[in-house]
Design a protein around this motif. Structure first.
Motif, short mmCIF file in Angstrom:
data_model
loop_
_atom_site.label_atom_id
_atom_site.label_comp_id
_atom_site.label_asym_id
_atom_site.label_seq_id
_atom_site.Cartn_x
_atom_site.Cartn_y
_atom_site.Cartn_z
N LYS A 224 0.75 -0.92 0.03
CA LYS A 224 -0.01 -0.07 0.13
C LYS A 224 0.86 1.38 -0.05
N VAL A 225 1.95 1.26 0.68
CA VAL A 225 2.86 2.50 0.69
C VAL A 225 3.45 2.70 -0.52
N GLY A 226 3.79 1.58 -1.41
CA GLY A 226 4.36 1.44 -2.66
C GLY A 226 3.37 2.23 -3.45
N TYR A 227 1.94 1.92 -3.45
CA TYR A 227 1.05 2.60 -4.23
C TYR A 227 0.54 4.04 -3.84
N GLN A 228 1.26 4.52 -2.80
CA GLN A 228 0.86 5.74 -2.20
C GLN A 228 -0.40 5.76 -1.49
N GLN A 229 -0.93 4.61 -1.10
CA GLN A 229 -2.35 4.42 -0.23
C GLN A 229 -1.85 4.63 1.24
N PHE A 230 -1.52 5.35 1.42
CA PHE A 230 -0.95 5.72 2.98
C PHE A 230 -1.89 5.52 4.02
N GLU A 231 -3.29 5.94 3.97
CA GLU A 231 -4.23 5.65 4.89
C GLU A 231 -4.57 4.08 4.94
N ARG A 232 -4.79 3.50 3.81
CA ARG A 232 -5.12 1.90 3.74
C ARG A 232 -3.50 1.44 4.30
N ALA A 233 -2.39 1.82 4.15
CA ALA A 233 -1.31 1.28 4.73
C ALA A 233 -1.26 1.44 6.36
N ARG A 234 -1.70 2.71 6.61
CA ARG A 234 -1.81 2.69 8.15
C ARG A 234 -2.77 1.93 8.82
N PHE A 235 -3.72 1.48 8.18
CA PHE A 235 -4.64 0.54 8.82
C PHE A 235 -4.08 -0.63 9.36
N PHE A 236 -2.80 -1.31 8.72
CA PHE A 236 -2.18 -2.39 8.93
C PHE A 236 -1.22 -2.07 10.20
N LEU A 237 -0.88 -1.15 10.44
CA LEU A 237 -0.04 -0.86 11.42
C LEU A 237 -0.10 -1.20 12.92
N PRO A 238 -1.35 -0.88 13.39
CA PRO A 238 -1.56 -1.37 14.86
C PRO A 238 -1.63 -2.69 15.18
N SER A 244 4.42 -7.70 16.91
CA SER A 244 5.83 -7.76 16.70
C SER A 244 6.59 -7.06 18.01
N SER A 245 7.86 -7.41 18.04
CA SER A 245 8.27 -6.84 19.45
C SER A 245 9.82 -6.88 19.26
N LYS A 246 10.33 -5.63 19.68
CA LYS A 246 12.04 -5.65 19.54
C LYS A 246 12.72 -6.78 20.85
N THR A 247 11.90 -7.54 21.50
CA THR A 247 12.52 -8.85 22.57
C THR A 247 11.92 -9.88 22.18
N GLY A 248 11.32 -10.05 20.84
CA GLY A 248 10.70 -11.26 20.50
C GLY A 248 11.65 -12.17 19.91
N ASN A 249 10.93 -13.12 19.05
CA ASN A 249 11.69 -14.18 18.33
C ASN A 249 12.29 -13.43 17.02
N PRO A 250 13.36 -13.79 16.21
CA PRO A 250 14.05 -13.08 15.12
C PRO A 250 12.93 -12.35 14.07
N VAL A 251 11.82 -13.24 13.71
CA VAL A 251 10.62 -12.47 13.00
C VAL A 251 10.12 -11.54 13.57
N ARG A 253 11.19 -9.47 15.73
CA ARG A 253 12.01 -8.42 15.79
C ARG A 253 12.51 -7.64 14.73
N VAL A 254 12.37 -8.20 13.62
CA VAL A 254 12.74 -7.76 12.19
C VAL A 254 11.52 -7.11 12.08
N VAL A 255 10.40 -7.55 12.15
CA VAL A 255 9.22 -6.81 11.74
C VAL A 255 8.98 -5.70 12.45
N HIS A 256 9.25 -5.72 13.90
CA HIS A 256 9.15 -4.42 14.48
C HIS A 256 9.92 -3.23 13.98
N TYR A 257 11.15 -3.49 13.45
CA TYR A 257 11.87 -2.27 12.92
C TYR A 257 11.46 -2.06 11.51
N PHE A 258 10.84 -2.92 10.83
CA PHE A 258 10.24 -2.67 9.45
C PHE A 258 8.97 -1.77 9.53
N ALA A 259 8.27 -2.17 10.41
CA ALA A 259 7.08 -1.67 10.83
C ALA A 259 7.24 -0.05 11.26
#
Length: 592
Positions: A224-238, A244-251, A253-259
């Motif tokens: 959605k970000v790639g399509y510039q559909q920012f409000e639709r992209a924002r819907f996924f974030l919460p 995700s978590s910076k103290t969880g398993n590797p998946v 953790r990495v998803v936390h920082y990309f989000a």
């Protein structure tokens, strides 16, 4: 010859997008058999170096195939140096150019002014995922035969009899496959039937299913970000941020920082956060400056993760082989930092008997703030001089410090006609992709000096594309492999791990995903792009010797997690990876 050195327009982004993507759809595993098999060790000739001795006590460099007597070992009571003692004791199993032919015009390698966001056409993210094939090819080193074979990644992780756990990159592959299946109009073509996972979660544990779903949501948000559909992209974030978590398993953790990076990009694009404030926040940490000196986290990175040591040892082996008949050796280090690799080289040269060393000269190049850079390099020189003295190695150290590499000239270097010159570049060129004029200057000076060899370590990743989605997917797989490696090699609650992931990798992810233009400084490119660039200066790639390959294998075995390191031959260079995902490239170049 006249056309060889004529420089045409060179754009790193364009070349990277053209050369660095595989045309293989990643579930079509039959094509994996086309990978070049490489004999990586000759066990009957190399002696027994497969014991459990520590990394610092059982290495040597080789001029030819080694025997037991060829191990170059230092005594354990050598002088030690504060924080660097583990590195100081690393030991091993051991044409001039006509300037008139070369136009002096500086050509852009990364055109920042035209580096505008390339937005995706419908289904483009799907096609990028489908074409992300190179990272899924893997060569493993069996215990018997010592031959590197191509293997099917999915075959490794879907065999229930092996009860093999999915790696972080594997989770991303499954998520990518499911994302493609749910997004692509080609689903009716039957392609999905060829994939071992299909639409189901068959064979996955409950935790792996959760991780796959989390990664799918991240990919949907990025689309959605790639399509510039920012409000639709924002819907996924919460939901992504809550799971995700910076103290969880590797998946997680990495998803936390990309989000986090996606939210920052959305806020920037929608004006919720000003570009000026974002730049101010990011400017508080400059990894290029920070890594010029060593701190406990960087030391832990080098000591606990295998990639730096494998790359350094392999490059030093290549240097040894190219200067084996030289009595006076002059190595120019393009980004000296603390010079850990030169303590390694000294120990190897100390044991050379056929051609006694008369002088080892290291010239360290530094740029930026002259006072700060000079102080750091001087400290490095003092430490190297002390170490050389302890080994009775004839040694001299020179410093070249310039405020801007545009000012670098041949006469800055003290060169003796009897010296054999080599150039060493460890992650030094990647930082200059954005400053194409500086990179051109460096290469012209090196070409004029005409070294016998240039060894290069670079990051093997495409983080330079104008396409946001391409960068995002490339970065996701690259950092997923790194987070997976950290999970295997460092303790979960270790302070250095938290700092490494949040400060260094977090910054890299944010800079790649959220920034554009001059602010986007993380612009790694793959070996194919460097080949195209180096060829403009009359440089030819030289095949790594069997001893260099063996050295890489040997270092990997000294890490508890070393079995997960994978090696691939790309052209003549060595690509060092983690469970099949490329991390570093090591290449050797000569001037024609």
């Amino acid at each position: 010859m006249e056309n060889l050195y004529k420089f045409g327009e060179f754009n790193f982004s364009a070349v990277e997008d053209k050369l660095s993507s595989s045309n293989d759809i990643f579930w079509e595993t039959k094509k994996l058999t086309e990978i070049k098999s490489v004999q990586f060790s000759v066990a009957e000739n190399l002696g027994d170096f497969n014991g459990n001795e520590s990394l610092c006590s059982n290495f040597g460099f080789f001029q030819d195939y080694p025997s037991h007597e060829d191990e170059f070992l230092l005594s354990t009571d050598q002088q030690k140096y504060q924080d660097y003692e583990t590195f100081d004791n690393l030991q091993f199993d051991m044409v001039n150019f006509d300037e008139q032919l070369c136009p002096t015009k500086v050509l852009p390698l990364c055109d920042i002014e035209n580096d505008r966001q390339f937005y995706q056409t419908p289904l483009a993210p799907v096609e990028i995922l489908k074409n992300y094939g190179k990272g899924f090819k893997k060569l493993l080193l069996p215990d018997e035969g010592k031959i590197l074979h191509p293997v099917n990644d999915f075959g490794l992780v879907t065999n229930n009899q092996n009860e093999r756990k999915l790696s972080t990159a594997d989770i991303m592959k499954v998520a990518g496959t499911r994302f493609i299946q749910s997004s692509s109009e080609s689903a009716s073509s039957g392609l999905i039937l060829n994939h071992p996972f299909g639409f189901s979660f068959s064979g996955l544990s409950d935790g792996e299913k959760e991780d796959v779903s989390l990664a799918e949501s991240l990919l949907a948000c990025a689309e959605k970000v790639g399509y510039q559909q920012f409000e639709r992209a924002r819907f996924f974030l919460p939901q992504i941020e809550s799971l995700s978590s910076k103290t969880g398993n590797p998946v997680k953790r990495v998803v936390h920082y990309f989000a986090e990076a996606l939210r920052q990009r959305i806020d920037r694009e929608t004006g919720r956060v000003s570009v000026k404030n974002m730049q101010k926040a990011e400017s508080l940490f400059n990894p290029e400056e920070d890594t010029k000196d060593l701190n406990p986290t960087l030391l832990a990175f080098i000591e606990d993760l295998p990639f730096c040591k494998i790359s350094m040892f392999t490059c030093v082996q290549a240097l040894i082989e190219n200067v084996k008949d030289a009595k006076k050796i002059h190595v120019i280090d393009l980004e000296i930092r603390k010079g850990l690799q030169w303590t390694i080289l000294m120990q190897a040269l100390q044991s050379r008997s056929e051609c006694p060393l008369e002088l080892l000269k290291i010239t360290g190049i530094a740029s930026g703030n002259i006072d700060t850079s000079k102080q750091i390099v001087e400290e490095t020189g003092k430490r190297l001089k002390d170490f050389a003295k302890s080994l009775n190695v004839p040694f001299s150290f020179e410093i070249v410090v310039v405020s801007d590499l545009l000012h670098l000239r041949e006469d800055h270097f003290k060169i003796d006609s009897e010296e054999t010159i080599a150039v060493y570049s460890q992650y030094a060129l990647r930082n200059k992709i954005q400053q194409s004029d500086q990179l051109e200057t460096i290469m012209r000076v090196i070409r004029t000096i005409n070294p016998i060899v240039m060894v290069v370590i670079e990051i093997e990743a495409n983080h330079n594309s104008k396409s946001f989605v391409t960068r995002f997917i490339e970065a996701l797989f690259y950092f997923s492999a790194f987070f997976d490696c950290i999970e295997d090699c460092m303790k979960g609650d270790e302070e250095n791990r938290m700092i490494l992931e949040s400060k260094y990798f977090g910054h890299g992810i944010r800079n790649t995903v959220a920034e554009e233009g001059v602010e986007r400084k993380s612009r790694n490119v793959k070996i194919d792009v460097w080949r195209a660039f180096f060829s403009r200066f009359g440089m030819v790639e030289t095949k790594l010797s069997m001893m260099c390959l063996y050295q890489a294998e040997l270092v990997a075995k000294r890490f508890a997690c070393g079995n997960s390191c994978t090696f691939d031959i790309n052209g003549e260079c060595l690509v060092i990876g983690w469970k099949g995902t490329p991390i570093n490239s090591v290449s050797v170049w000569k001037f024609i």
